[in-house]
Design a protein around this motif. Structure first.
Motif, PDB file in Angstrom:
ATOM      1  N   TRP A  45       0.825  -1.205   0.000  1.00  0.00           N
ATOM      2  CA  TRP A  45       0.000   0.000   0.000  1.00  0.00           C
ATOM      3  C   TRP A  45       0.861   1.258   0.000  1.00  0.00           C
ATOM      4  CZ3 TRP A  45      -4.442  -1.124   4.082  1.00  0.00           C
ATOM      5  CH2 TRP A  45      -5.152  -2.262   3.664  1.00  0.00           C
ATOM      6  N   ASP A  46       1.944   1.235   0.743  1.00  0.00           N
ATOM      7  CA  ASP A  46       2.828   2.400   0.757  1.00  0.00           C
ATOM      8  C   ASP A  46       3.417   2.634  -0.632  1.00  0.00           C
ATOM      9  OD1 ASP A  46       3.862   4.409   2.654  1.00  0.00           O
ATOM     10  OD2 ASP A  46       5.829   3.622   2.060  1.00  0.00           O
ATOM     11  N   ASP A  47       3.779   1.557  -1.317  1.00  0.00           N
ATOM     12  CA  ASP A  47       4.252   1.676  -2.698  1.00  0.00           C
ATOM     13  C   ASP A  47       3.151   2.216  -3.604  1.00  0.00           C
ATOM     14  OD1 ASP A  47       6.676   0.603  -1.925  1.00  0.00           O
ATOM     15  OD2 ASP A  47       6.261  -1.414  -2.689  1.00  0.00           O
ATOM     16  N   GLY A  48       1.937   1.704  -3.402  1.00  0.00           N
ATOM     17  CA  GLY A  48       0.817   2.128  -4.237  1.00  0.00           C
ATOM     18  C   GLY A  48       0.515   3.606  -4.096  1.00  0.00           C
ATOM     19  N   MET A  49       0.528   4.093  -2.857  1.00  0.00           N
ATOM     20  CA  MET A  49       0.277   5.515  -2.636  1.00  0.00           C
ATOM     21  C   MET A  49       1.359   6.378  -3.275  1.00  0.00           C
ATOM     22  SD  MET A  49      -1.236   5.764   1.251  1.00  0.00           S
ATOM     23  CE  MET A  49      -0.021   4.713   2.047  1.00  0.00           C
ATOM     24  N   ALA A  50       2.601   5.984  -3.106  1.00  0.00           N
ATOM     25  CA  ALA A  50       3.711   6.769  -3.642  1.00  0.00           C
ATOM     26  C   ALA A  50       3.673   6.835  -5.163  1.00  0.00           C
ATOM     27  CB  ALA A  50       5.042   6.172  -3.169  1.00  0.00           C
ATOM     28  N   SER A  51       3.242   5.752  -5.823  1.00  0.00           N
ATOM     29  CA  SER A  51       3.248   5.730  -7.289  1.00  0.00           C
ATOM     30  C   SER A  51       2.156   6.610  -7.893  1.00  0.00           C
ATOM     31  CB  SER A  51       3.077   4.296  -7.792  1.00  0.00           C
ATOM     32  OG  SER A  51       1.789   3.794  -7.483  1.00  0.00           O
ATOM     33  N   LEU A  52       1.119   6.920  -7.128  1.00  0.00           N
ATOM     34  CA  LEU A  52       0.024   7.757  -7.635  1.00  0.00           C
ATOM     35  C   LEU A  52       0.236   9.236  -7.351  1.00  0.00           C
ATOM     36  CD1 LEU A  52      -3.201   5.713  -6.796  1.00  0.00           C
ATOM     37  CD2 LEU A  52      -2.197   6.100  -9.037  1.00  0.00           C
ATOM     38  N   ARG A  53       1.008   9.533  -6.337  1.00  0.00           N
ATOM     39  CA  ARG A  53       1.213  10.928  -5.961  1.00  0.00           C
ATOM     40  C   ARG A  53       2.337  11.559  -6.775  1.00  0.00           C
ATOM     41  NH1 ARG A  53       0.813   9.606   0.506  1.00  0.00           N
ATOM     42  NH2 ARG A  53      -1.268  10.437   0.867  1.00  0.00           N
ATOM     43  N   SER A  54       2.255  12.868  -6.935  1.00  0.00           N
ATOM     44  CA  SER A  54       3.298  13.595  -7.647  1.00  0.00           C
ATOM     45  C   SER A  54       4.568  13.594  -6.821  1.00  0.00           C
ATOM     46  CB  SER A  54       2.850  15.036  -7.909  1.00  0.00           C
ATOM     47  OG  SER A  54       3.943  15.810  -8.355  1.00  0.00           O
ATOM     48  N   PRO A  55       5.728  13.225  -7.408  1.00  0.00           N
ATOM     49  CA  PRO A  55       6.986  13.218  -6.657  1.00  0.00           C
ATOM     50  C   PRO A  55       7.321  14.584  -6.054  1.00  0.00           C
ATOM     51  CG  PRO A  55       7.244  12.119  -8.778  1.00  0.00           C
ATOM     52  CD  PRO A  55       5.900  12.781  -8.794  1.00  0.00           C
ATOM     53  N   LYS A  56       6.894  15.659  -6.711  1.00  0.00           N
ATOM     54  CA  LYS A  56       7.198  17.007  -6.233  1.00  0.00           C
ATOM     55  C   LYS A  56       6.404  17.365  -4.979  1.00  0.00           C
ATOM     56  CE  LYS A  56       8.281  18.708 -10.874  1.00  0.00           C
ATOM     57  NZ  LYS A  56       7.927  19.699 -11.935  1.00  0.00           N
TER      58      LYS A  56
END
Length: 448
Positions: free
Chosen positions: A398-409
């Motif tokens: 889930w932590d990976d999933g959230m990070a992949s959808l959010r803007s890196p900036k």
């Protein structure tokens, strides 16, 4: 072999093989409301499909584990065709359509089951396989161990109903278990579904987890309060004209286009597209690689009220090393990747009418929910040590999933699950197995 086809208990058509074609022929007394499938309205001319059953009739045929059990028990009744398999299991399944051998009334003689025995009983692989074997005679698809059994309470209510009512013995529940490659699947699916369910923004199938976390009771949405068939259900695999083994062989764009052809109520189309949007986004957040064309479906009572079904079958597949390297089940914009970036946002905007700002709000709502449910996972694993490993794997996924959808900036300002994972003392996730295997796809199939 000829089979009778019933809609809500009324005999409306015959199904049979003629040379190399499979034929559905409506009876002379069938009216427009008696259609078997959205793709096959009532007409005088027969509906023919070459070399195999029409996709509609194949959508609920047993697969994998359940199919092997049926072959063991009913081998003498099977001639190697799906028509003979449908003759064995078609009297009980999902949706308003039943299929029986010619002259046989719909219904089953299976013993009623008290679901409390599942919720609070023994769901080890050996015991659950015995239950599946006992209730194998039902039309239900899927690769994991599952079955439908007449509900004890529903059965007693049905027996007391007035004459003239349908008397098909059915159930209000689907019972799903675990296997060696997906331990504690009930625990996994219950909490994965909860990430979307707790927001109250979309229709989600109601579930109950067994005490041991191995089994899941799913409340059916195709039956009424008495457990009697009420809704037609058609998955996108059948509506796209695909056989079940090609459930991954499509795209999200094709699936959406096929669904829109049947969403006739213009006032509700926007709401239905948002229902699908929440479903698709949830898969990215919890890392469910098994969202294919059989796990998205439409339901209806007539052609005028077609809608997407409540969301079902959301599982964190990345929690299991055997499947952890799998990409999303269906591509978007020609790509199967968890790092969908702007392509996912663009798909929502151009194909579903969901503006980027609303898309971002949906992402954050799901991420916030994943954090909240993540704390529930941690607490559950603290109280039941046997869930520790699958809970740890789910949290990392889930932590990976959230990070992949959010803007890196912008991601630095958003909270994730890493602090909770570290505070709970969970170690790093188990590495994915090198052999890439897709759930539901046989390794014996030739490469594309």
């Amino acid at each position: 072999m000829r089979l009778d086809v019933q809609v809500l208990g009324k005999n409306v058509a015959a199904l049979y093989r003629e040379r190399d074609d499979y034929v559905l022929k409506y009876n002379a007394h069938a009216n427009a409301a008696d259609f078997v499938s959205l793709t096959m309205p009532v007409r005088d001319e027969a509906w023919r499909w070459p070399r195999d059953l029409h996709p509609f009739f194949r959508q609920n045929l047993p697969e994998g584990y359940l199919l092997n059990l049926i072959r063991e028990q009913f081998g003498p009744l099977l001639d190697g065709t799906d028509l003979s398999l449908l003759a064995v299991v078609g009297a009980m399944g999902i949706g308003r359509v039943t299929v029986t051998p010619e002259g046989v009334a719909p219904g089953t003689e299976l013993e009623a089951l008290d679901v409390q025995h599942i919720l609070h009983g023994d769901n080890t692989a050996e015991h659950f396989s015995q239950l599946v074997r006992e209730y194998a005679r039902a039309a239900i698809s899927g690769a994991v161990p599952k079955f439908i059994a007449p509900d004890r309470q529903a059965d007693s209510e049905t027996m007391a109903m007035p004459l003239g009512k349908p008397t098909i013995r059915t159930s209000r529940h689907i019972v799903k278990g675990s296997d060696d490659s997906t331990p504690f699947l009930g625990f996994n699916e219950f909490y994965s579904m909860r990430v979307l369910e707790r927001l109250g923004v979309a229709k989600v199938a109601r579930t109950q987890m067994s005490d041991d976390g191995r089994a899941l009771i799913v409340e059916r949405f195709d039956v009424d309060a008495d457990g009697l068939p009420a809704y037609g259900v058609e998955d996108m695999c059948g509506l796209l004209g695909l056989p079940p083994h090609e459930k991954y062989n499509s795209t999200t764009e094709k699936m959406l286009n096929a669904a829109r052809a049947y969403l006739l109520d213009r006032d509700s189309v926007r709401l239905e597209l948002e229902q699908l949007a929440w479903h698709l986004l949830s898969n990215y957040v919890v890392r469910n690689a098994d969202c294919h064309t059989k796990n998205v479906a439409l339901f209806y009572t007539s052609v005028d009220d077609v809608a997407f079904t409540p969301v079902y079958d959301i599982v964190t597949t990345q929690a299991y090393p055997r499947f952890a390297a799998n990409p999303p089940g269906l591509p978007i914009d020609g790509r199967k990747t968890w790092a969908a970036g702007k392509s996912l946002e663009r798909f929502f905007n151009t194909r579903m009418g969901i503006a980027p700002r609303h898309y971002a709000q949906m992402v954050e709502a799901l991420c916030d929910s994943a954090v909240s449910v993540g704390h529930e996972l941690i607490e559950a694993a603290r109280n039941e040590p046997q869930w520790h490993t699958v809970a740890k794997q789910m949290l990392h996924a889930w932590d990976d999933g959230m990070a992949s959808l959010r803007s890196p900036k912008k991601s630095l300002q958003f909270k994730g699950l890493k602090p909770a994972i570290e505070a709970a003392g969970f170690s790093a996730p188990e590495p994915a197995e090198k052999t890439r295997e897709v759930i539901g796809r046989s390794p014996l199939l030739g490469k594309r």
